[in-house]
Write a protein that holds these residues in place. Sequence first.
Motif, PDB file in Angstrom:
ATOM      1  N   LEU A   1       0.826  -1.203   0.000  1.00 22.77           N
ATOM      2  CA  LEU A   1       0.000   0.000   0.000  1.00 22.77           C
ATOM      3  C   LEU A   1       0.866   1.261   0.000  1.00 22.77           C
ATOM      4  O   LEU A   1       0.609   2.215  -0.716  1.00 22.77           O
ATOM      5  N   LEU A   2       1.917   1.254   0.820  1.00 23.18           N
ATOM      6  CA  LEU A   2       2.711   2.467   1.015  1.00 23.18           C
ATOM      7  C   LEU A   2       4.095   2.376   0.386  1.00 23.18           C
ATOM      8  O   LEU A   2       4.852   3.348   0.425  1.00 23.18           O
ATOM      9  N   SER A   3       4.453   1.214  -0.127  1.00 22.06           N
ATOM     10  CA  SER A   3       5.822   0.976  -0.616  1.00 22.06           C
ATOM     11  C   SER A   3       6.849   1.192   0.493  1.00 22.06           C
ATOM     12  O   SER A   3       7.994   1.539   0.234  1.00 22.06           O
ATOM     13  N   VAL A   4       6.415   1.023   1.723  1.00 21.53           N
ATOM     14  CA  VAL A   4       7.356   1.027   2.846  1.00 21.53           C
ATOM     15  C   VAL A   4       7.739  -0.428   3.072  1.00 21.53           C
ATOM     16  O   VAL A   4       7.018  -1.193   3.696  1.00 21.53           O
ATOM     17  N   THR A   5       8.863  -0.807   2.491  1.00 24.06           N
ATOM     18  CA  THR A   5       9.236  -2.226   2.538  1.00 24.06           C
ATOM     19  C   THR A   5      10.224  -2.479   3.674  1.00 24.06           C
ATOM     20  O   THR A   5      11.094  -1.665   3.938  1.00 24.06           O
ATOM     21  N   PHE A   6      10.044  -3.599   4.308  1.00 23.39           N
ATOM     22  CA  PHE A   6      10.942  -4.039   5.365  1.00 23.39           C
ATOM     23  C   PHE A   6      11.291  -5.490   5.039  1.00 23.39           C
ATOM     24  O   PHE A   6      11.304  -6.360   5.899  1.00 23.39           O
ATOM     25  N   THR A   7      11.554  -5.696   3.759  1.00 30.03           N
ATOM     26  CA  THR A   7      11.577  -7.042   3.197  1.00 30.03           C
ATOM     27  C   THR A   7      12.578  -8.001   3.834  1.00 30.03           C
ATOM     28  O   THR A   7      12.235  -9.167   4.052  1.00 30.03           O
ATOM     29  N   PRO A   8      13.815  -7.585   4.153  1.00 31.84           N
ATOM     30  CA  PRO A   8      14.763  -8.577   4.679  1.00 31.84           C
ATOM     31  C   PRO A   8      14.302  -9.254   5.965  1.00 31.84           C
ATOM     32  O   PRO A   8      14.808 -10.309   6.323  1.00 31.84           O
ATOM     33  N   ILE A   9      13.315  -8.647   6.633  1.00 33.62           N
ATOM     34  CA  ILE A   9      12.845  -9.209   7.899  1.00 33.62           C
ATOM     35  C   ILE A   9      11.994 -10.462   7.680  1.00 33.62           C
ATOM     36  O   ILE A   9      11.796 -11.273   8.589  1.00 33.62           O
ATOM     37  N   LEU A  10      11.486 -10.616   6.463  1.00 31.33           N
ATOM     38  CA  LEU A  10      10.534 -11.694   6.196  1.00 31.33           C
ATOM     39  C   LEU A  10      11.070 -13.070   6.618  1.00 31.33           C
ATOM     40  O   LEU A  10      10.353 -13.874   7.224  1.00 31.33           O
ATOM     41  N   VAL A  11      12.331 -13.331   6.322  1.00 27.16           N
ATOM     42  CA  VAL A  11      12.879 -14.659   6.605  1.00 27.16           C
ATOM     43  C   VAL A  11      12.984 -14.927   8.106  1.00 27.16           C
ATOM     44  O   VAL A  11      12.949 -16.077   8.533  1.00 27.16           O
ATOM     45  N   VAL A  12      13.063 -13.877   8.905  1.00 27.16           N
ATOM     46  CA  VAL A  12      13.232 -14.067  10.352  1.00 27.16           C
ATOM     47  C   VAL A  12      12.018 -14.790  10.938  1.00 27.16           C
ATOM     48  O   VAL A  12      12.150 -15.620  11.835  1.00 27.16           O
ATOM     49  N   TYR A  13      10.834 -14.457  10.407  1.00 29.05           N
ATOM     50  CA  TYR A  13       9.631 -15.113  10.930  1.00 29.05           C
ATOM     51  C   TYR A  13       9.656 -16.616  10.668  1.00 29.05           C
ATOM     52  O   TYR A  13       8.947 -17.377  11.307  1.00 29.05           O
ATOM     53  N   GLY A  14      10.480 -17.035   9.720  1.00 31.79           N
ATOM     54  CA  GLY A  14      10.596 -18.464   9.412  1.00 31.79           C
ATOM     55  C   GLY A  14      11.080 -19.287  10.587  1.00 31.79           C
ATOM     56  O   GLY A  14      10.789 -20.488  10.661  1.00 31.79           O
ATOM     57  N   ILE A  15      11.774 -18.671  11.538  1.00 34.05           N
ATOM     58  CA  ILE A  15      12.285 -19.421  12.689  1.00 34.05           C
ATOM     59  C   ILE A  15      11.127 -19.874  13.586  1.00 34.05           C
ATOM     60  O   ILE A  15      11.284 -20.789  14.391  1.00 34.05           O
ATOM     61  N   THR A  16       9.955 -19.245  13.442  1.00 39.06           N
ATOM     62  CA  THR A  16       8.814 -19.629  14.286  1.00 39.06           C
ATOM     63  C   THR A  16       8.036 -20.802  13.703  1.00 39.06           C
ATOM     64  O   THR A  16       7.086 -21.276  14.312  1.00 39.06           O
ATOM     65  N   VAL A  17       8.435 -21.237  12.518  1.00 34.47           N
ATOM     66  CA  VAL A  17       7.697 -22.308  11.833  1.00 34.47           C
ATOM     67  C   VAL A  17       8.382 -23.646  12.076  1.00 34.47           C
ATOM     68  O   VAL A  17       9.606 -23.741  12.015  1.00 34.47           O
TER      69      VAL A  17
END
Lengths: 173, 360
Positions: free
Chosen positions: B262-278
Amino acid sequence: MDPRPFRLRRNSSDGPNRPHGRVSAFCAWALVGVVIVGTLLTRGHDRAWPLVAWVMYLEVANPPDVVRVLRVDAVLNTGEKRSFFPAHLLTPVEAPFVHDLMSRAFGDTPGAGPSRRTLVSLITKRWPEASNATVTGWRVEWDRAPEQTLNRIDRRRPDREIALGAFEAEKAR
Amino acid sequence: MSGGLFSGATSPASLGLFRIAYAAFYFWHLSFIQAGLVAEFPVESWKPIWLYESLLDRPPAWLPPLAESILAGLLVLLLFGFRTRVVTTLVFAIGFLLDGFLQSMGKVEHGTVFLTTYLPLLMTFSCWGDAYSLDRVRYQRAPGPDPAQSPANETWPMLTILTLLAFLYATAGLSKWLFGTWLSDTWVVQKVVVNAYERNVAIGVAPAPIADWMVHSAILNQVLRFAIPLFECLFFLVLLGGQFRRVYVPTAVGFHAVNALLLSVTFTPILVVYGITVDWETAATRVRHIVPGSWRRSFRPVSSIVLLSAFAVAIDWNLVGIVRAAVNLGGLLDWRTIWIPALILAIALAANRSSRGERR
């Protein structure tokens, strides 16, 4: 001589990547402590990276009366023209770098020469034919309603285009 | 076997699959980095981080692209779990060096620190090379029990990373209230949206279809003004696991996705961190039937081929660029568009959780 010099030896609890479980856990938690304390001590100052805090969007300025942005046009001898906004030359995240670069490339500062060279390098990565182009810088402006409304900005129809200067790409390289 | 999809990557097998996901993600992320620019940018752009302040000038022109190429090759080795501990250490060291250069170009990007620094540094101590790796193949040849089959779970890799994540989320939430204007400015959210939308349109980012009602809705503005910092402050609840983590993780991914799309405010590198919860082993079990068994049995990576591939990737990375272009689908899968599948996945996980709750 052992025909398998890299032969592994192990005991019942340790794997190749898990030599000392408790020591590893202790080291990891110690690192977490160091990062947290370090970030607090440096108050998350950006230049203390990697000890940065996520202190973004604390104060949000009112939308300005005029939206201003820089643009470069590359024009070939044949008349073919392509326009590049900062986010076209690198990723949107890196667009501020390109914006600074454009500002310097068309200014009278000592950094203008290297900035022009880098700008041409970025443009030719997107459009190789532009190595012989004339590169013109523009400050493009859109007036916006003073109240806090969402202004539909038409990138192709700015309210003003102010020429910042021009140079030959070939001479800048 | 597990306590659900969000019980975390704690077993050797689950950590091994997380390692593969991390290496693949970092590889994709690296495809957008143009480290050579560090040397190309004029000296006025060089504003070194404190660690690099002793460097009087920028790094030599050859260093950033060389480091980037080596890192690409190392990530191939990490993907296949070749000498995992050593390779993880090198991925951290070179990634840290490279990211430090990029952060010294005038604007610090807050999202990369987990990807390039914290995660590989902490994983150096973990057992994420014990399964789904060439190390395991090598290890199986040695006498003794197979560590990949070890029933002992290690929760500290997940907990240390989530602790750091919760700490940084808390700095984000608390600073908005303590040092920012989020308590006093009733239109702060609206201003964020308007500024981001207009700035992004102006700099050439494809505009997102933002509805006017979103900007003008007083209720939405007031709710978000408190909900966003509250959500950030309470992120530590993911450490408790269970329902908290099942709610928080998809919500956090959805929050980032909405910001990006929506805002093009990207915080993309963080995405993989959530993978540790899976719990990747549970996830793999659910999708395993999709891959034909003959394919799975026939896939046996060989060290020499993996080493050769890593070398080829490192050579190609900055000289030719075929792999670089292929990884991001010629630019189609970029820092922003990756949030489309991420958002769909977050919604699917949230819906899956809801339907399970209803069945109970």
